[in-house]
Design a protein around this motif. Sequence first.
Motif, PDB file in Angstrom:
ATOM      1  N   GLU A  67       0.807  -1.221   0.000  1.00 35.00           N
ATOM      2  CA  GLU A  67       0.000   0.000   0.000  1.00 35.00           C
ATOM      3  C   GLU A  67       0.840   1.271   0.000  1.00 35.00           C
ATOM      4  O   GLU A  67       0.310   2.366  -0.194  1.00 35.00           O
ATOM      5  CB  GLU A  67      -0.950   0.018   1.198  1.00 35.00           C
ATOM      6  CG  GLU A  67      -0.261   0.072   2.557  1.00 35.00           C
ATOM      7  CD  GLU A  67      -1.258   0.164   3.694  1.00 35.00           C
ATOM      8  OE1 GLU A  67      -2.297   0.838   3.542  1.00 35.00           O
ATOM      9  OE2 GLU A  67      -0.993  -0.439   4.756  1.00 35.00           O
ATOM     10  N   PHE A  68       2.155   1.134   0.203  1.00 38.81           N
ATOM     11  CA  PHE A  68       3.036   2.308   0.218  1.00 38.81           C
ATOM     12  C   PHE A  68       3.938   2.392  -1.021  1.00 38.81           C
ATOM     13  O   PHE A  68       4.733   3.316  -1.134  1.00 38.81           O
ATOM     14  CB  PHE A  68       3.928   2.289   1.466  1.00 38.81           C
ATOM     15  CG  PHE A  68       3.213   2.623   2.742  1.00 38.81           C
ATOM     16  CD1 PHE A  68       3.120   3.938   3.190  1.00 38.81           C
ATOM     17  CD2 PHE A  68       2.632   1.630   3.518  1.00 38.81           C
ATOM     18  CE1 PHE A  68       2.469   4.252   4.368  1.00 38.81           C
ATOM     19  CE2 PHE A  68       1.980   1.926   4.699  1.00 38.81           C
ATOM     20  CZ  PHE A  68       1.887   3.247   5.131  1.00 38.81           C
ATOM     21  N   LYS A  69       3.863   1.433  -1.922  1.00 33.89           N
ATOM     22  CA  LYS A  69       4.818   1.375  -3.031  1.00 33.89           C
ATOM     23  C   LYS A  69       4.646   2.478  -4.068  1.00 33.89           C
ATOM     24  O   LYS A  69       5.614   2.893  -4.709  1.00 33.89           O
ATOM     25  CB  LYS A  69       4.731   0.011  -3.733  1.00 33.89           C
ATOM     26  CG  LYS A  69       5.365  -1.127  -2.943  1.00 33.89           C
ATOM     27  CD  LYS A  69       5.371  -2.411  -3.754  1.00 33.89           C
ATOM     28  CE  LYS A  69       5.925  -3.579  -2.949  1.00 33.89           C
ATOM     29  NZ  LYS A  69       7.350  -3.420  -2.620  1.00 33.89           N
ATOM     30  N   GLU A  70       3.411   2.964  -4.264  1.00 31.93           N
ATOM     31  CA  GLU A  70       3.155   3.973  -5.283  1.00 31.93           C
ATOM     32  C   GLU A  70       3.291   5.368  -4.672  1.00 31.93           C
ATOM     33  O   GLU A  70       2.330   5.926  -4.147  1.00 31.93           O
ATOM     34  CB  GLU A  70       1.764   3.772  -5.889  1.00 31.93           C
ATOM     35  CG  GLU A  70       1.585   2.465  -6.633  1.00 31.93           C
ATOM     36  CD  GLU A  70       2.461   2.388  -7.868  1.00 31.93           C
ATOM     37  OE1 GLU A  70       2.602   3.415  -8.571  1.00 31.93           O
ATOM     38  OE2 GLU A  70       3.012   1.303  -8.129  1.00 31.93           O
ATOM     39  N   VAL A  71       4.469   5.932  -4.749  1.00 35.50           N
ATOM     40  CA  VAL A  71       4.745   7.235  -4.132  1.00 35.50           C
ATOM     41  C   VAL A  71       4.250   8.354  -5.046  1.00 35.50           C
ATOM     42  O   VAL A  71       4.589   8.408  -6.228  1.00 35.50           O
ATOM     43  CB  VAL A  71       6.257   7.394  -3.853  1.00 35.50           C
ATOM     44  CG1 VAL A  71       6.571   8.799  -3.346  1.00 35.50           C
ATOM     45  CG2 VAL A  71       6.723   6.336  -2.850  1.00 35.50           C
ATOM     46  N   ASP A  72       3.442   9.248  -4.481  1.00 37.72           N
ATOM     47  CA  ASP A  72       2.914  10.387  -5.243  1.00 37.72           C
ATOM     48  C   ASP A  72       3.783  11.627  -5.119  1.00 37.72           C
ATOM     49  O   ASP A  72       3.866  12.427  -6.053  1.00 37.72           O
ATOM     50  CB  ASP A  72       1.499  10.734  -4.754  1.00 37.72           C
ATOM     51  CG  ASP A  72       0.530   9.585  -4.950  1.00 37.72           C
ATOM     52  OD1 ASP A  72       0.184   9.312  -6.105  1.00 37.72           O
ATOM     53  OD2 ASP A  72       0.137   8.964  -3.942  1.00 37.72           O
ATOM     54  N   VAL A  73       4.410  11.796  -3.953  1.00 38.08           N
ATOM     55  CA  VAL A  73       5.246  12.976  -3.713  1.00 38.08           C
ATOM     56  C   VAL A  73       6.553  12.522  -3.079  1.00 38.08           C
ATOM     57  O   VAL A  73       6.553  11.907  -2.007  1.00 38.08           O
ATOM     58  CB  VAL A  73       4.554  13.992  -2.782  1.00 38.08           C
ATOM     59  CG1 VAL A  73       5.454  15.218  -2.566  1.00 38.08           C
ATOM     60  CG2 VAL A  73       3.206  14.413  -3.341  1.00 38.08           C
ATOM     61  N   LEU A  74       7.653  12.805  -3.748  1.00 36.33           N
ATOM     62  CA  LEU A  74       8.990  12.528  -3.206  1.00 36.33           C
ATOM     63  C   LEU A  74       9.617  13.842  -2.768  1.00 36.33           C
ATOM     64  O   LEU A  74       9.803  14.745  -3.591  1.00 36.33           O
ATOM     65  CB  LEU A  74       9.867  11.856  -4.262  1.00 36.33           C
ATOM     66  CG  LEU A  74      11.371  11.726  -3.915  1.00 36.33           C
ATOM     67  CD1 LEU A  74      11.575  10.847  -2.687  1.00 36.33           C
ATOM     68  CD2 LEU A  74      12.146  11.172  -5.114  1.00 36.33           C
ATOM     69  N   VAL A  75       9.933  13.951  -1.491  1.00 30.59           N
ATOM     70  CA  VAL A  75      10.614  15.135  -0.968  1.00 30.59           C
ATOM     71  C   VAL A  75      12.067  14.749  -0.680  1.00 30.59           C
ATOM     72  O   VAL A  75      12.365  14.079   0.320  1.00 30.59           O
ATOM     73  CB  VAL A  75       9.940  15.673   0.309  1.00 30.59           C
ATOM     74  CG1 VAL A  75      10.657  16.943   0.788  1.00 30.59           C
ATOM     75  CG2 VAL A  75       8.464  15.964   0.058  1.00 30.59           C
ATOM     76  N   ASN A  76      12.956  15.144  -1.568  1.00 31.17           N
ATOM     77  CA  ASN A  76      14.385  14.871  -1.405  1.00 31.17           C
ATOM     78  C   ASN A  76      14.987  15.931  -0.483  1.00 31.17           C
ATOM     79  O   ASN A  76      15.517  16.954  -0.930  1.00 31.17           O
ATOM     80  CB  ASN A  76      15.087  14.889  -2.762  1.00 31.17           C
ATOM     81  CG  ASN A  76      14.943  13.595  -3.516  1.00 31.17           C
ATOM     82  OD1 ASN A  76      15.084  12.520  -2.961  1.00 31.17           O
ATOM     83  ND2 ASN A  76      14.663  13.688  -4.812  1.00 31.17           N
ATOM     84  N   ASN A  77      14.903  15.663   0.815  1.00 30.10           N
ATOM     85  CA  ASN A  77      15.328  16.637   1.815  1.00 30.10           C
ATOM     86  C   ASN A  77      16.677  16.303   2.448  1.00 30.10           C
ATOM     87  O   ASN A  77      17.389  17.204   2.890  1.00 30.10           O
ATOM     88  CB  ASN A  77      14.259  16.720   2.915  1.00 30.10           C
ATOM     89  CG  ASN A  77      14.753  17.435   4.145  1.00 30.10           C
ATOM     90  OD1 ASN A  77      14.932  18.652   4.142  1.00 30.10           O
ATOM     91  ND2 ASN A  77      14.996  16.680   5.213  1.00 30.10           N
TER      92      ASN A  77
ATOM     93  N   THR B 125      15.653   9.647  -6.615  1.00 33.68           N
ATOM     94  CA  THR B 125      14.786  10.043  -7.732  1.00 33.68           C
ATOM     95  C   THR B 125      14.647   8.909  -8.732  1.00 33.68           C
ATOM     96  O   THR B 125      13.540   8.601  -9.204  1.00 33.68           O
ATOM     97  CB  THR B 125      15.353  11.296  -8.415  1.00 33.68           C
ATOM     98  OG1 THR B 125      15.444  12.354  -7.451  1.00 33.68           O
ATOM     99  CG2 THR B 125      14.462  11.740  -9.569  1.00 33.68           C
ATOM    100  N   GLN B 126      15.750   8.267  -9.047  1.00 34.07           N
ATOM    101  CA  GLN B 126      15.710   7.185 -10.035  1.00 34.07           C
ATOM    102  C   GLN B 126      14.993   5.946  -9.499  1.00 34.07           C
ATOM    103  O   GLN B 126      14.454   5.151 -10.271  1.00 34.07           O
ATOM    104  CB  GLN B 126      17.123   6.838 -10.495  1.00 34.07           C
ATOM    105  CG  GLN B 126      17.816   7.991 -11.196  1.00 34.07           C
ATOM    106  CD  GLN B 126      18.917   7.552 -12.127  1.00 34.07           C
ATOM    107  OE1 GLN B 126      18.917   7.892 -13.307  1.00 34.07           O
ATOM    108  NE2 GLN B 126      19.872   6.805 -11.612  1.00 34.07           N
ATOM    109  N   ALA B 127      14.949   5.806  -8.171  1.00 30.76           N
ATOM    110  CA  ALA B 127      14.235   4.681  -7.579  1.00 30.76           C
ATOM    111  C   ALA B 127      12.723   4.892  -7.629  1.00 30.76           C
ATOM    112  O   ALA B 127      11.958   3.939  -7.804  1.00 30.76           O
ATOM    113  CB  ALA B 127      14.678   4.479  -6.130  1.00 30.76           C
ATOM    114  N   ILE B 128      12.274   6.126  -7.488  1.00 31.67           N
ATOM    115  CA  ILE B 128      10.846   6.435  -7.385  1.00 31.67           C
ATOM    116  C   ILE B 128      10.232   6.836  -8.721  1.00 31.67           C
ATOM    117  O   ILE B 128       9.062   6.554  -9.006  1.00 31.67           O
ATOM    118  CB  ILE B 128      10.619   7.560  -6.355  1.00 31.67           C
ATOM    119  CG1 ILE B 128      11.151   7.138  -4.976  1.00 31.67           C
ATOM    120  CG2 ILE B 128       9.148   7.942  -6.268  1.00 31.67           C
ATOM    121  CD1 ILE B 128      10.519   5.888  -4.412  1.00 31.67           C
TER     122      ILE B 128
END
Length: 272
Positions: free
Chosen positions: A91-101, A134-137
């Motif tokens: 249920e967590f695999k489809e990431v909608d927002v990636l925050v590269n902090n 980024t390339q993972a998501i």
Amino acid sequence: MATSVSKRLHGKTILITGASSGIGRSTAFEFARNSPKELKLILTARRIDCLREIAAEIVKEIGAGIKVLPVQLDVSNPDDVRTLVGRLPAEFKEVDVLVNNAGLVRGVAKAPEILEEDINVMFATNVNGLINMTQAILPSMLKRNNGTGAGDIINIGSIAGREPYVGGGIYCATKAAVRSFTESMRKELVSTRIRVICIDPGQVETDFSVVRFYGDKEKANAVYTGCEPLTPEDIAETIVFASGRRENVVMADTLIFPNHQASATIMHRNFT
């Protein structure tokens, strides 16, 4: 009554790196407060105990309508990043927002006295880590909407990426690399519905300076003497604001200063 931001974030999965403290921690709370139902947060950092505490605090404050998944992750370790998606529950695999902090600074040395260890850790975390995340998501984002894509990639840069300063050569170089990578990716993805966003803070009071001075809190505190720096919450509000815009609106490039700051090195300090 639900706000427009709440409606737009409803049901989304947000992944935040460097979520155990500072801007990352505040961003987790800000997303939760703006969309308290049907939101899924993936909080990543090296310090899993801190993440578990934050997850418990969020659920206690917001309620059971939000799901928080703490995940131990060292973005400077390529193997850790490479296996991340495979380790996430379905249920967590489809990431909608990636925050590269996730990011850090070590030392104030000038060439040729910069420690090799400091060079390596800053590039491994600030540049390689961000790109590898980024390339993972990104692949799953590209598959959505029948191939037109969907999602937000939000990279946390710095004024240092726009304006190099003495004693910050390596850190500035890493943030300039983040800026270039972000701009290139925005152009590469222009035909998709994926938003690429860069947020560049000026002076923010976090553990940033403590790390820079290898744990010397006296030196770190001196950085903010006579100033009122930004808070992590200030940046978190901007991150959530950018992600909560209508799908066609891209807050592509944002520079945030406290009132006393005009550039990387020009600041007004009040000692009265």
